[in-house]
Design a protein around this motif. Structure first.
Motif, PDB file in Angstrom:
ATOM      1  N   SER A  31      -1.641  12.705   6.877  1.00 55.96           N
ATOM      2  CA  SER A  31      -1.768  12.768   5.411  1.00 55.96           C
ATOM      3  C   SER A  31      -3.223  13.034   5.098  1.00 55.96           C
ATOM      4  CB  SER A  31      -1.393  11.437   4.765  1.00 55.96           C
ATOM      5  OG  SER A  31      -0.010  11.334   4.619  1.00 55.96           O
ATOM      6  N   PRO A  64      -0.957   1.974  -5.336  1.00 54.60           N
ATOM      7  CA  PRO A  64       0.066   1.452  -6.257  1.00 54.60           C
ATOM      8  C   PRO A  64      -0.392   0.206  -7.018  1.00 54.60           C
ATOM      9  CG  PRO A  64       0.969   1.807  -4.050  1.00 54.60           C
ATOM     10  CD  PRO A  64      -0.524   1.908  -3.933  1.00 54.60           C
ATOM     11  N   GLY A  89       8.680  10.956  -1.138  1.00 53.74           N
ATOM     12  CA  GLY A  89       7.749  11.999  -0.669  1.00 53.74           C
ATOM     13  C   GLY A  89       6.858  11.537   0.479  1.00 53.74           C
ATOM     14  N   ALA A  90       6.557  10.247   0.530  1.00 52.46           N
ATOM     15  CA  ALA A  90       5.646   9.748   1.554  1.00 52.46           C
ATOM     16  C   ALA A  90       6.336   9.488   2.895  1.00 52.46           C
ATOM     17  CB  ALA A  90       4.969   8.462   1.060  1.00 52.46           C
ATOM     18  N   ASP A 147      10.586   7.638  -5.188  1.00 50.69           N
ATOM     19  CA  ASP A 147       9.980   8.856  -4.632  1.00 50.69           C
ATOM     20  C   ASP A 147       9.829   8.644  -3.128  1.00 50.69           C
ATOM     21  OD1 ASP A 147       8.389  10.980  -3.880  1.00 50.69           O
ATOM     22  OD2 ASP A 147       6.603  10.279  -4.949  1.00 50.69           O
ATOM     23  N   HIS A 197      -3.418  13.249  -4.218  1.00 48.93           N
ATOM     24  CA  HIS A 197      -2.016  12.904  -4.513  1.00 48.93           C
ATOM     25  C   HIS A 197      -1.559  11.580  -3.882  1.00 48.93           C
ATOM     26  CE1 HIS A 197      -1.640  14.257  -0.491  1.00 48.93           C
ATOM     27  NE2 HIS A 197      -0.340  14.411  -0.493  1.00 48.93           N
ATOM     28  N   ILE A 198      -2.471  10.876  -3.217  1.00 44.32           N
ATOM     29  CA  ILE A 198      -2.086   9.582  -2.643  1.00 44.32           C
ATOM     30  C   ILE A 198      -2.603   8.493  -3.581  1.00 44.32           C
ATOM     31  CG2 ILE A 198      -2.347   8.040  -0.651  1.00 44.32           C
ATOM     32  CD1 ILE A 198      -2.618  10.641   1.038  1.00 44.32           C
ATOM     33  N   VAL A 214      -4.372   4.475   1.717  1.00 40.46           N
ATOM     34  CA  VAL A 214      -4.581   3.629   0.531  1.00 40.46           C
ATOM     35  C   VAL A 214      -5.441   2.403   0.880  1.00 40.46           C
ATOM     36  CG1 VAL A 214      -3.386   2.101  -1.102  1.00 40.46           C
ATOM     37  CG2 VAL A 214      -2.484   4.397  -0.656  1.00 40.46           C
ATOM     38  N   GLU A 263      -4.334  18.047   0.813  1.00 43.90           N
ATOM     39  CA  GLU A 263      -2.996  18.636   0.681  1.00 43.90           C
ATOM     40  C   GLU A 263      -2.642  18.925  -0.775  1.00 43.90           C
ATOM     41  OE1 GLU A 263      -0.123  16.392   3.122  1.00 43.90           O
ATOM     42  OE2 GLU A 263      -1.656  16.654   4.662  1.00 43.90           O
ATOM     43  N   SER A 317       0.861  -1.203   0.000  1.00 46.69           N
ATOM     44  CA  SER A 317       0.000   0.000   0.000  1.00 46.69           C
ATOM     45  C   SER A 317       0.884   1.235   0.000  1.00 46.69           C
ATOM     46  CB  SER A 317      -0.915   0.022   1.227  1.00 46.69           C
ATOM     47  OG  SER A 317      -1.861  -0.997   1.114  1.00 46.69           O
ATOM     48  N   LEU A 318       2.036   1.115   0.668  1.00 49.81           N
ATOM     49  CA  LEU A 318       3.107   2.093   0.481  1.00 49.81           C
ATOM     50  C   LEU A 318       4.016   1.478  -0.569  1.00 49.81           C
ATOM     51  CD1 LEU A 318       4.624   4.680   1.738  1.00 49.81           C
ATOM     52  CD2 LEU A 318       6.112   2.974   2.773  1.00 49.81           C
ATOM     53  N   ASP A 319       4.366   2.254  -1.581  1.00 50.19           N
ATOM     54  CA  ASP A 319       5.320   1.752  -2.577  1.00 50.19           C
ATOM     55  C   ASP A 319       6.164   2.917  -3.073  1.00 50.19           C
ATOM     56  OD1 ASP A 319       6.687   0.741  -4.833  1.00 50.19           O
ATOM     57  OD2 ASP A 319       5.204  -0.874  -4.987  1.00 50.19           O
ATOM     58  N   ILE A 320       7.446   2.896  -2.730  1.00 54.43           N
ATOM     59  CA  ILE A 320       8.321   4.036  -3.055  1.00 54.43           C
ATOM     60  C   ILE A 320       8.720   4.060  -4.533  1.00 54.43           C
ATOM     61  CG2 ILE A 320       9.237   4.373  -0.725  1.00 54.43           C
ATOM     62  CD1 ILE A 320      11.730   2.728  -1.699  1.00 54.43           C
ATOM     63  N   THR A 327       0.727   6.706   7.482  1.00 54.45           N
ATOM     64  CA  THR A 327      -0.375   7.620   7.115  1.00 54.45           C
ATOM     65  C   THR A 327      -0.736   7.400   5.650  1.00 54.45           C
ATOM     66  OG1 THR A 327       1.143   9.438   6.585  1.00 54.45           O
ATOM     67  CG2 THR A 327       0.176   9.434   8.787  1.00 54.45           C
ATOM     68  N   ASP A 365       4.957   8.296   9.100  1.00 58.92           N
ATOM     69  CA  ASP A 365       4.745   8.900   7.787  1.00 58.92           C
ATOM     70  C   ASP A 365       4.372   7.810   6.772  1.00 58.92           C
ATOM     71  OD1 ASP A 365       4.541  10.840   5.889  1.00 58.92           O
ATOM     72  OD2 ASP A 365       6.627  11.499   5.974  1.00 58.92           O
TER      73      ASP A 365
HETATM   74  P1  ADP Z   1       2.269  14.634   2.184  1.00 60.26           P
HETATM   75  O1  ADP Z   1       3.615  14.575   1.551  1.00 60.26           O
HETATM   76  O2  ADP Z   1       1.304  15.516   1.489  1.00 60.26           O
HETATM   77  O3  ADP Z   1       2.321  14.867   3.658  1.00 60.26           O
HETATM   78  P2  ADP Z   1       2.123  11.753   2.134  1.00 60.26           P
HETATM   79  O4  ADP Z   1       3.054  11.524   3.258  1.00 60.26           O
HETATM   80  O5  ADP Z   1       0.917  10.902   2.129  1.00 60.26           O
HETATM   81  O6  ADP Z   1       1.585  13.214   2.033  1.00 60.26           O
HETATM   82  O7  ADP Z   1       2.948  11.501   0.807  1.00 60.26           O
HETATM   83  C1  ADP Z   1       2.340  11.668  -0.431  1.00 60.26           C
HETATM   84  C2  ADP Z   1       3.403  11.699  -1.490  1.00 60.26           C
HETATM   85  O8  ADP Z   1       4.035  10.431  -1.601  1.00 60.26           O
HETATM   86  C3  ADP Z   1       2.817  11.996  -2.845  1.00 60.26           C
HETATM   87  O9  ADP Z   1       2.929  13.361  -3.158  1.00 60.26           O
HETATM   88  C4  ADP Z   1       3.635  11.135  -3.781  1.00 60.26           C
HETATM   89  O10 ADP Z   1       4.813  11.823  -4.158  1.00 60.26           O
HETATM   90  C5  ADP Z   1       4.007   9.955  -2.943  1.00 60.26           C
HETATM   91  N1  ADP Z   1       3.028   8.851  -2.969  1.00 60.26           N
HETATM   92  C6  ADP Z   1       1.713   8.867  -3.332  1.00 60.26           C
HETATM   93  N2  ADP Z   1       1.141   7.666  -3.151  1.00 60.26           N
HETATM   94  C7  ADP Z   1       2.101   6.862  -2.637  1.00 60.26           C
HETATM   95  C8  ADP Z   1       2.137   5.493  -2.220  1.00 60.26           C
HETATM   96  N3  ADP Z   1       1.052   4.722  -2.252  1.00 60.26           N
HETATM   97  N4  ADP Z   1       3.311   5.012  -1.738  1.00 60.26           N
HETATM   98  C9  ADP Z   1       4.411   5.783  -1.675  1.00 60.26           C
HETATM   99  N5  ADP Z   1       4.444   7.068  -2.048  1.00 60.26           N
HETATM  100  C10 ADP Z   1       3.316   7.612  -2.511  1.00 60.26           C
END
Ligand code: ADP
Ligand code: MG
Length: 334
Positions: A230, A251, A160-161, A158, A247-248, A283, A234, A103-106, A278, A275
């Motif tokens: 999250s 995957p 970002g999560a 990425d 933006h979530i 997801v 946002e 559900s998290l996938d970098i 969340t 993080d």
């Molecule tokens: P924020 O950064 O707004 O606090 P998150 O921690 O949920 O929110 O991270 C969302 C960011 O992670 C998205 O902008 C995208 O770059 C990336 N992302 C989106 N969906 C996933 C996912 N399922 N697994 C990993 N990274 C994700």
């Protein structure tokens, strides 16, 4: 006699330092990791400068949009030797991807880009486009060996999560090393509530109301912990079809999560885990998230739904005070 007086003065002085007046406050606002941050540190200007420098250092390593970052170097050439922090966060992230069953996938970055969440030129991709890109998604393809990270052709990473959660963990370490006992660092949806307020009371961390992001839906009273939220508010866009896309990304399907959840907050002293979770719980959706929370434990959680339900774990039942009474409070019984 002189000696006795001197000793007395020294005792008085040292006594004075022991219960010295409250430490001064040093604060800074900055932009890093694609968000505005506010650091309030009960310490010196040097402590605040060190925290800011640490955030900028991590941003430079972990950003997918800075072409010189470790992550961009991997994305550009498929393989790169990286800084120890990048390596450690990638190692933990892959572990968290596994724990959350993907559900998290970098490696979801090609999909995130396709929807326009990086360029901000949003559009809804076709099923065929998503299916083609999903071939380049799968965290189990990330190879970590001796400080070098390798991904297959077409794959892109990425963080970002998870990056802000990791930054909170690193800042916690920095504050402990600098003997700062009281600080609240808001890294944009990730709050490090370090120690307690200088007067010994708990920090109050607001949880944004997804319906009106200018307000708080509730306030969590806490000390020495990390609070990560999250929310679908946002970053999102409204497609030509009138639907809202956040933006979530799921995957497995390549589509933004749309399951009735509006925000997820995870609370524990482990910022990286919080993080990651969340995003992952968002997801999973309510049912799977509920099962995950009960079976795993080790953190508290607040899930807010679009139909104004607030699911709260037992551990924070008394310390999370709901401000928006339209929400129905439901306890997740672990
Ligand atoms: P924020 O950064 O707004 O606090 P998150 O921690 O949920 O929110 O991270 C969302 C960011 O992670 C998205 O902008 C995208 O770059 C990336 N992302 C989106 N969906 C996933 C996912 N399922 N697994 C990993 N990274 C994700
Ligand atoms: Mg996250």
């Amino acid at each position: 006699m002189k000696k006795i007086v001197l000793a007395f003065i020294l005792i008085l002085l040292s006594g004075f330092t022991a219960c010295s007046p409250l430490p001064g406050k040093a604060g800074v606002s900055l932009f890093a990791m694609d968000t505005y941050m506010q650091l309030d540190i009960y310490g010196s200007q040097a402590d605040s400068d060190a925290a800011e420098a640490e955030l900028q250092r991590l941003d430079k390593l972990l950003s997918s949009t800075n072409p010189e970052s470790d992550i961009s170097r991997i994305n550009q050439s498929g393989s790169a030797k990286v800084d120890a922090d990048t390596y450690e966060l990638l190692r933990r992230s892959v572990e968290l991807c596994k724990i959350t069953d993907g559900s998290l996938d970098i490696t979801v970055y090609p999909i995130v880009k396709k929807w326009g969440f990086i360029s901000r030129e949003y559009s809804v991709p076709s099923q065929a486009e998503l299916a083609a890109l999903l071939k380049n998604v799968g965290y189990n393809q990330v190879k970590l060996k001796d400080g070098t990270v390798t991904v297959p052709k077409g794959f892109e990473l990425d963080l970002g999560a998870v990056a802000k959660g990791y930054a909170a963990d690193m800042l916690k370490k920095l504050l402990v090393e600098r003997e700062v006992h009281s600080a609240v660092l808001n890294l944009g949806g990730t709050v490090l509530a370090h120690g307690e307020k200088p007067d010994g009371s708990k920090w109050k961390v607001g949880v944004t109301d997804p319906e009106n992001t200018e307000r708080y839906m509730g306030v969590l009273e806490c000390r020495d912990t990390i609070v990560v939220t999250s929310g679908d508010y946002e970053r999102f866009f409204i497609g030509d079809d009138g639907k809202t896309y956040c933006h979530i990304i799921d995957p497995k399907s390549g589509y933004p999560a749309a399951n009735g959840i509006a925000s997820v907050t995870v609370i524990s002293p482990d910022g990286t885990q919080n993080d990651a979770l969340t995003t992952a719980l968002f997801v999973m959706g309510l049912d799977r998230a509920g099962e995950f929370i009960k079976s795993r434990g080790g953190f508290d959680c607040i899930i807010l739904t679009k139909d104004k339900k607030a699911y709260i774990t037992k551990g924070i039942e008394d310390s999370f005070i709901i401000k928006n009474e339209e929400y129905e409070k439901l306890i997740i019984d672990g």
